[in-house]
Enzyme design. Structure first.
Site, short mmCIF file in Angstrom:
data_model
loop_
_atom_site.label_atom_id
_atom_site.label_comp_id
_atom_site.label_asym_id
_atom_site.label_seq_id
_atom_site.Cartn_x
_atom_site.Cartn_y
_atom_site.Cartn_z
N GLY A 48 31.75 27.56 21.32
CA GLY A 48 32.80 28.54 21.03
C GLY A 48 32.94 29.63 22.05
O GLY A 48 33.70 30.59 21.85
N ASP A 50 34.06 30.64 25.94
CA ASP A 50 34.85 30.14 27.06
C ASP A 50 34.32 30.60 28.41
O ASP A 50 34.45 29.90 29.41
CB ASP A 50 36.31 30.60 26.93
N HIS A 78 32.99 34.84 41.25
CA HIS A 78 32.91 36.15 41.91
C HIS A 78 34.03 37.11 41.49
O HIS A 78 33.89 38.32 41.65
CB HIS A 78 32.93 35.97 43.43
N ASP A 193 22.82 34.13 50.04
CA ASP A 193 23.22 33.00 49.20
C ASP A 193 22.17 31.89 49.22
O ASP A 193 21.80 31.39 50.28
CB ASP A 193 24.57 32.49 49.74
N HIS A 363 32.85 14.87 50.40
CA HIS A 363 32.62 16.27 50.00
C HIS A 363 31.55 16.88 50.89
O HIS A 363 30.64 16.19 51.36
CB HIS A 363 32.17 16.36 48.54
N HIS A 367 28.13 26.02 50.95
CA HIS A 367 26.96 26.89 50.99
C HIS A 367 25.98 26.46 52.08
O HIS A 367 25.86 25.27 52.39
CB HIS A 367 26.25 26.89 49.64
N HIS A 389 22.12 34.47 44.21
CA HIS A 389 23.09 33.40 43.91
C HIS A 389 22.41 32.04 43.85
O HIS A 389 22.54 31.22 44.74
CB HIS A 389 24.20 33.40 44.96
#
Length: 561
Positions: A48, A50, A78, A193, A363, A367, A389
């Protein structure tokens, strides 16, 4: 403990030990700089919900100290929490650049934004009472990604943003010269990162992916369906260009994909011939080998376009024999199950599925791998290092890379959200921890869902519900009828009469025994019933459904007429 007057503090409200809801803060005296305010999409354990955004308790208490929110780039992890932040905290200025500015305007109402949004460029310098903020361009999977350098009393604190070093990028190159210039003035702490910290070497160039996609397209004879991140505008560009080169028209499905393409076209990031895109009705008029469907759902999101296509519930697109589906993405940690489920469903419907592999190269990450992380450390030469991150094992791996580079272990800081790291120019210390419990979003508003409600939903989803309805007369202290047993998602009553009768008997005996007391109240009776039924249910089934006692009571004597 608290932050001393001469200390610069660094802490995260989100983004540590998780991939999402990034928000980092730099504080000195009465000024706070915020970097990003993102969202995190929940897994099935948060029924429930989102979206999850960073906790804002500390920001509420220190609202008058916030000098600005600085955005590194336009990904939802972000910027996704900005609408909810602005509804609850007075942020006077939001600094963003390029596409991030357009996406914020698209996703945040003009009433909330007002004139708060200020665009920065690479040569922009923003000065506050205690800070000086500058920017340097990086490469990522979305245009206009930046690192942010904050000049403090004790040296620069640099936030890498999401980055990789792509030497054949789609778009501008990373500004290595600007980074080296910042390093010359002295970097106190680097926040870097960690998402791809397990990858040895360098992340593959985006241009190589584009070439691979073009090669694939030339060998596909039927209809092509490509799922990608809606925000990966460079990838979208290459998919559309490959379609054009192979004489294919492109149909776009998924609200976020449609919105991002529209914003990117309006801002000049994407430019294609007018007849490139087609509507749903036009798909059926073209041969299969002249159609590309570009859609959302690369992460197996249940409501995304590709997921609905895979289950046959999409209103406009169905899989037909000869379709080829390309996943131009890798699963985000935690999403592999859902991606595999979508792939299985597509295959069952007759589609050929192509996913990223050493043989396909459809793909590449946005990063940095370990090679780029080491290069950033070499460029910045920080005194202290804070991996950000990423999940905990990613942060640990990044910390190990920094240690191999030569940063002393005492200067490598593995933190959790809310822990405050402070620097006085000579040393560092942890000065305390603030509450950073995430805020749950349902629809467009902050939800009143809390951990108790989530636990209850989990119990309901796993073990169901059992209601015990007892009717009593509070004057005569009599049980009026046998207790009524109602089950939803626990047991089928008609098929478990023996178990049902045992539960009913325990409820009846417990109620009768309690009614013999001189003084009693209904709440206490509910408590007794709950404990008794809970015990017998677990003894007989080894399950723990949600048990709800319901007391119907009569407060008068029955009269015979």
């Amino acid at each position: 403990m608290k932050i001393q007057a001469n200390e610069v503090a660094v802490f995260a409200l989100g983004g540590l030990n998780e991939v999402g809801k990034n928000c980092y803060a730099i504080q000195y005296k009465d000024e706070i700089i915020l970097i990003d305010f993102g969202g995190l999409f929940p897994d099935d354990s948060l029924l429930g919900v989102d979206l999850i955004i960073p906790g804002i308790d500390y920001l509420k208490k220190n609202e008058d100290k916030i000098v600005g929110l600085f955005i590194t780039h336009g990904h939802l992890d972000h910027i996704g929490g900005i609408p909810y932040l602005l509804r609850n905290i007075n942020i006077e200025k939001i600094y963003s650049s390029g596409l991030a500015t357009g996406l914020i305007k698209k996703n945040v109402s003009s009433k909330l934004l007002g004139n708060k949004l200020i665009e920065f460029f690479e040569n922009t310098v923003i000065k506050t009472k205690f800070f000086e903020i500058t920017f340097y361009r990086t490469n990522h999977s979305i245009p206009d990604s930046y690192g942010i350098a904050i000049k403090t009393k004790h040296g620069y604190i640099v936030h890498s943003g999401d980055f990789k070093f792509d030497f054949t990028p789609i778009g501008p190159m990373t500004n290595f010269a600007k980074m080296a210039k910042i390093a010359e003035e002295g970097v106190l702490c680097l926040l870097s990162d960690s998402t791809n910290s397990l990858l040895p070497g360098f992340t593959m160039s985006e241009k190589k992916v584009g070439n691979s996609i073009k090669t694939l397209f030339t060998n596909i004879e039927g209809r092509t369906i490509v799922a990608s991140f809606a925000s990966n505008i460079h990838r979208v560009e290459q998919i559309v260009e490959a379609s054009i080169a192979c004489n294919r028209k492109v149909a776009v499905f998924g609200r976020s994909m449609e919105n991002n393409i529209k914003v990117s076209q309006e801002m000049g990031y994407l430019s294609f011939p007018k007849n490139t895109f087609i509507s749903t009705s036009e798909i059926k008029k073209l041969p299969a080998n002249e159609v590309t469907i570009l859609c959302t759902g690369s992460q197996g999101e249940p409501l995304a376009a590709l997921s609905r296509i895979s289950t046959g519930t999409h209103r406009e697109i169905s899989i037909t024999p000869g379709d080829t589906v390309i996943f131009s993405s890798n699963p985000i940690p935690g999403n592999a199950y859902y991606v595999n489920k979508t792939m299985n469903n597509l295959c069952r419907r007759g589609a050929k599925v192509i996913k990223n592999s050493p043989l396909t190269d459809v793909h590449t990450s946005g990063h940095a791998g370990q090679g780029e992380q080491k290069l950033l450390l070499s460029l910045m030469r920080p005194e202290h290092f804070l991996p950000i991150h990423g999940e905990f094992h990613m942060l640990c791996e990044h910390a190990e890379t920094a240690a191999k580079y030569g940063i002393p272990n005492d200067n490598i800081h593995l933190l959790s959200n809310g822990k405050i790291l402070a620097f006085d120019g000579k040393s560092s210390r942890i000065v305390g921890k603030i509450n950073t419990d995430g805020i749950y979003i349902k629809g467009n508003t902050i939800s009143d869902i809390n951990n108790t409600i989530l636990r209850q939903r989990k119990i309901l989803s796993e073990n169901g519900i059992l209601a015990i309805v007892v009717s009593i007369n509070t004057v005569t202290k009599k049980l009026l009828t046998n207790p009524l047993i109602v089950s939803r998602g626990f047991i089928y009553i008609k098929g478990n009469l023996e178990l049902t009768n045992k539960i009913r008997q325990v409820a009846s005996d417990t109620t009768k025994k309690y009614l013999t007391k001189n003084n009693f109240d209904l709440d206490e009776l509910k408590k007794y019933l709950l404990e008794a039924v809970k015990k017998i249910v677990y003894e007989l089934t080894e399950r723990s459904p949600m048990i709800i006692p319901v007391i119907k009571h009569q407060e008068k004597r029955n009269r015979n007429f």
